[in-house]
Design a protein around this motif. Structure first.
Motif, PDB file in Angstrom:
ATOM      1  N   ILE A   9       0.836  -1.207   0.000  1.00  0.00           N
ATOM      2  CA  ILE A   9       0.000   0.000   0.000  1.00  0.00           C
ATOM      3  C   ILE A   9       0.865   1.249   0.000  1.00  0.00           C
ATOM      4  CG2 ILE A   9      -1.639   1.358   1.367  1.00  0.00           C
ATOM      5  CD1 ILE A   9      -2.792  -1.362   2.324  1.00  0.00           C
ATOM      6  N   VAL A  10       1.867   1.273   0.876  1.00  0.00           N
ATOM      7  CA  VAL A  10       2.749   2.438   0.966  1.00  0.00           C
ATOM      8  C   VAL A  10       3.585   2.582  -0.298  1.00  0.00           C
ATOM      9  CG1 VAL A  10       4.755   3.388   2.196  1.00  0.00           C
ATOM     10  CG2 VAL A  10       2.816   2.462   3.471  1.00  0.00           C
ATOM     11  N   PHE A  11       4.083   1.465  -0.814  1.00  0.00           N
ATOM     12  CA  PHE A  11       4.886   1.516  -2.029  1.00  0.00           C
ATOM     13  C   PHE A  11       4.067   2.053  -3.199  1.00  0.00           C
ATOM     14  CE2 PHE A  11       6.612  -0.695  -5.859  1.00  0.00           C
ATOM     15  CZ  PHE A  11       7.817  -0.017  -5.913  1.00  0.00           C
ATOM     16  N   THR A  12       2.793   1.706  -3.273  1.00  0.00           N
ATOM     17  CA  THR A  12       1.913   2.206  -4.327  1.00  0.00           C
ATOM     18  C   THR A  12       1.769   3.719  -4.245  1.00  0.00           C
ATOM     19  OG1 THR A  12       0.670   0.129  -4.293  1.00  0.00           O
ATOM     20  CG2 THR A  12      -0.387   2.023  -5.332  1.00  0.00           C
ATOM     21  N   ALA A  13       1.472   4.223  -3.036  1.00  0.00           N
ATOM     22  CA  ALA A  13       1.312   5.666  -2.859  1.00  0.00           C
ATOM     23  C   ALA A  13       2.627   6.398  -3.104  1.00  0.00           C
ATOM     24  CB  ALA A  13       0.805   5.951  -1.440  1.00  0.00           C
ATOM     25  N   PHE A  14       3.726   5.818  -2.625  1.00  0.00           N
ATOM     26  CA  PHE A  14       5.033   6.441  -2.793  1.00  0.00           C
ATOM     27  C   PHE A  14       5.423   6.534  -4.262  1.00  0.00           C
ATOM     28  CE2 PHE A  14       9.614   5.621  -3.377  1.00  0.00           C
ATOM     29  CZ  PHE A  14      10.125   6.796  -2.854  1.00  0.00           C
ATOM     30  N   SER A  15       5.224   5.461  -5.007  1.00  0.00           N
ATOM     31  CA  SER A  15       5.578   5.454  -6.426  1.00  0.00           C
ATOM     32  C   SER A  15       4.757   6.471  -7.209  1.00  0.00           C
ATOM     33  CB  SER A  15       5.375   4.057  -7.020  1.00  0.00           C
ATOM     34  OG  SER A  15       6.222   3.118  -6.402  1.00  0.00           O
ATOM     35  N   GLY A  16       3.455   6.526  -6.893  1.00  0.00           N
ATOM     36  CA  GLY A  16       2.601   7.499  -7.575  1.00  0.00           C
ATOM     37  C   GLY A  16       3.031   8.926  -7.289  1.00  0.00           C
ATOM     38  N   ALA A  17       3.350   9.218  -6.028  1.00  0.00           N
ATOM     39  CA  ALA A  17       3.759  10.573  -5.662  1.00  0.00           C
ATOM     40  C   ALA A  17       5.119  10.933  -6.247  1.00  0.00           C
ATOM     41  CB  ALA A  17       3.800  10.707  -4.136  1.00  0.00           C
ATOM     42  N   LEU A  18       5.998   9.951  -6.366  1.00  0.00           N
ATOM     43  CA  LEU A  18       7.323  10.205  -6.928  1.00  0.00           C
ATOM     44  C   LEU A  18       7.231  10.576  -8.407  1.00  0.00           C
ATOM     45  CD1 LEU A  18      10.206  10.200  -5.809  1.00  0.00           C
ATOM     46  CD2 LEU A  18      10.454   7.858  -6.620  1.00  0.00           C
ATOM     47  N   ASN A  19       6.166  10.120  -9.061  1.00  0.00           N
ATOM     48  CA  ASN A  19       5.951  10.456 -10.470  1.00  0.00           C
ATOM     49  C   ASN A  19       5.178  11.760 -10.651  1.00  0.00           C
ATOM     50  OD1 ASN A  19       7.202   8.130 -11.613  1.00  0.00           O
ATOM     51  ND2 ASN A  19       5.403   6.920 -11.097  1.00  0.00           N
ATOM     52  N   ALA A  20       4.870  12.457  -9.574  1.00  0.00           N
ATOM     53  CA  ALA A  20       4.006  13.635  -9.648  1.00  0.00           C
ATOM     54  C   ALA A  20       4.592  14.734 -10.521  1.00  0.00           C
ATOM     55  CB  ALA A  20       3.748  14.175  -8.240  1.00  0.00           C
ATOM     56  N   GLY A  21       5.901  14.833 -10.539  1.00  0.00           N
ATOM     57  CA  GLY A  21       6.520  15.912 -11.300  1.00  0.00           C
ATOM     58  C   GLY A  21       6.608  15.663 -12.789  1.00  0.00           C
ATOM     59  N   LEU A  22       6.356  14.429 -13.236  1.00  0.00           N
ATOM     60  CA  LEU A  22       6.505  14.124 -14.662  1.00  0.00           C
ATOM     61  C   LEU A  22       5.544  14.928 -15.558  1.00  0.00           C
ATOM     62  CD1 LEU A  22       7.217  10.281 -14.714  1.00  0.00           C
ATOM     63  CD2 LEU A  22       8.746  12.134 -15.418  1.00  0.00           C
ATOM     64  N   PRO A  23       4.239  15.058 -15.212  1.00  0.00           N
ATOM     65  CA  PRO A  23       3.376  15.898 -16.060  1.00  0.00           C
ATOM     66  C   PRO A  23       3.868  17.337 -16.159  1.00  0.00           C
ATOM     67  CG  PRO A  23       2.038  14.529 -14.612  1.00  0.00           C
ATOM     68  CD  PRO A  23       3.455  14.380 -14.155  1.00  0.00           C
ATOM     69  N   VAL A  24       4.375  17.873 -15.045  1.00  0.00           N
ATOM     70  CA  VAL A  24       4.910  19.236 -15.075  1.00  0.00           C
ATOM     71  C   VAL A  24       6.163  19.298 -15.942  1.00  0.00           C
ATOM     72  CG1 VAL A  24       5.847  21.115 -13.664  1.00  0.00           C
ATOM     73  CG2 VAL A  24       3.967  19.725 -12.791  1.00  0.00           C
ATOM     74  N   MET A  25       7.003  18.265 -15.830  1.00  0.00           N
ATOM     75  CA  MET A  25       8.210  18.214 -16.653  1.00  0.00           C
ATOM     76  C   MET A  25       7.863  18.165 -18.141  1.00  0.00           C
ATOM     77  SD  MET A  25      11.503  18.133 -16.888  1.00  0.00           S
ATOM     78  CE  MET A  25      12.248  17.634 -15.321  1.00  0.00           C
ATOM     79  N   PHE A  26       6.884  17.350 -18.504  1.00  0.00           N
ATOM     80  CA  PHE A  26       6.472  17.279 -19.913  1.00  0.00           C
ATOM     81  C   PHE A  26       5.865  18.599 -20.379  1.00  0.00           C
ATOM     82  CE2 PHE A  26       6.154  12.527 -19.146  1.00  0.00           C
ATOM     83  CZ  PHE A  26       7.316  12.243 -19.852  1.00  0.00           C
ATOM     84  N   ASP A  27       5.112  19.267 -19.497  1.00  0.00           N
ATOM     85  CA  ASP A  27       4.582  20.589 -19.848  1.00  0.00           C
ATOM     86  C   ASP A  27       5.722  21.580 -20.087  1.00  0.00           C
ATOM     87  OD1 ASP A  27       1.974  19.767 -19.739  1.00  0.00           O
ATOM     88  OD2 ASP A  27       1.601  20.506 -17.705  1.00  0.00           O
ATOM     89  N   ARG A  28       6.769  21.466 -19.303  1.00  0.00           N
ATOM     90  CA  ARG A  28       7.949  22.322 -19.511  1.00  0.00           C
ATOM     91  C   ARG A  28       8.568  22.068 -20.880  1.00  0.00           C
ATOM     92  NH1 ARG A  28      12.623  21.521 -15.498  1.00  0.00           N
ATOM     93  NH2 ARG A  28      13.640  22.641 -17.198  1.00  0.00           N
ATOM     94  N   GLU A  29       8.757  20.805 -21.205  1.00  0.00           N
ATOM     95  CA  GLU A  29       9.459  20.449 -22.433  1.00  0.00           C
ATOM     96  C   GLU A  29       8.627  20.752 -23.686  1.00  0.00           C
ATOM     97  OE1 GLU A  29      12.296  16.862 -20.711  1.00  0.00           O
ATOM     98  OE2 GLU A  29      10.552  16.370 -21.933  1.00  0.00           O
TER      99      GLU A  29
END
Length: 282
Positions: free
Chosen positions: A82-102
């Motif tokens: 459960i924790v690993f699922t939430a952690f992995s999802g949150a760690l990917n949170a910046g990817l949409p912002v990064m793609f918007d930057r690029e």
């Protein structure tokens, strides 16, 4: 006649309403992207499910007295997944912002007449928090179907608070990386390198008493451990916030202590990342 104070209140109300409207619009955009490309949600659920099913089956015949409290391995593993699922999802949170930057979309937002550019960050936090909670809840349902138990009402509340604190902290870190790193290749590399070591250097897969001394220290300082142990206690039935749930090399830690660490981590990372976000968004 309107007094200066009433005019100021009206302006604050208008500003608040516009901020909410902007945030909801940007959050809706992220969810529309998820609907069009649901692979993020599917992958975020399938991988933890594989861990839960395969590891649960692998250690299904382990002796009952092998783990603390004579619990079965599937229930023990469930909190970690459960924790690993939430952690992995949150760690990917910046990817949409990064793609918007690029792709230049972020620059368009920055020159748009937004009431507050904070809505860009708030929308990302709301989106990834909702997504992580949905994924974690699906894992909990699967664990219950597999016979690994279901927490009570107070247990669910403890799980929710724990996950929210962890997701908020990791999301802040991920958003900071999205503005700090040069591109998505570097960010994906960091996510890839950080994921599994943090999982294995926690109490997700084995109790801390099983570990060698050096790994015991790593697990006892790992933020994931401070999220896993309260959730594991929530599944045990009755619990109190003063209940000792972690015997670390530096001393015993209660549920309240674990939550305090997560609060400190979330606040600390927010204060650390905020100047960077202010500089990049203004």
């Amino acid at each position: 006649m309107h007094t200066a104070k009433s005019i100021e209140i009206d302006q604050l109300q208008i500003a608040g309403a516009e901020l909410v409207q902007e945030t909801l619009a940007l959050t809706r955009r992220l969810f529309l992207q998820l609907v069009r490309r649901p692979s993020t949600l599917v992958a975020g659920v399938v991988q933890p499910l594989m861990w839960l099913i395969l590891f649960g089956a692998l250690f299904a015949n382990a002796p009952e007295n092998l783990l603390p409290g004579e619990t079965n391995y599937g229930r023990f593993l469930g909190a970690g997944v459960i924790v690993f699922t939430a952690f992995s999802g949150a760690l990917n949170a910046g990817l949409p912002v990064m793609f918007d930057r690029e792709f230049g979309f972020l620059n368009r937002l920055l020159v748009a007449p937004l009431r507050s550019r904070s809505s860009i960050v708030i929308a990302s936090v709301l989106y990834i928090t909702s997504l992580s909670l949905i994924q974690s809840f699906l894992i909990m349902i699967t664990a219950a179907i597999l016979g690994y138990g279901w927490p009570g009402a107070t247990g669910l509340l403890l799980i929710l608070v724990t996950l929210l604190l962890l997701v908020f902290a990791v999301t802040a870190l991920s958003l900071g990386m999205a503005f700090l790193l040069p591109g998505h290749i570097e960010m994906i590399a960091i996510i890839f390198v950080a994921n599994l070591p943090l999982l294995f250097a926690s109490t997700a897969l084995a109790p801390i008493s099983f570990m060698p001394v050096w790994l015991t220290w790593l697990a006892a300082l790992n933020p994931l451990t401070f999220a896993i142990e309260p959730i594991r206690a929530a599944y045990s039935g009755e619990f109190s916030f003063s209940q000792i749930i972690l015997i670390a090399p530096y001393g015993a830690v209660a549920i309240s202590g674990c939550l305090a660490v997560l609060v400190g981590l979330a606040v600390g990372l927010f204060l650390l990342i905020r100047p960077l976000l202010d500089r990049k968004l203004n």
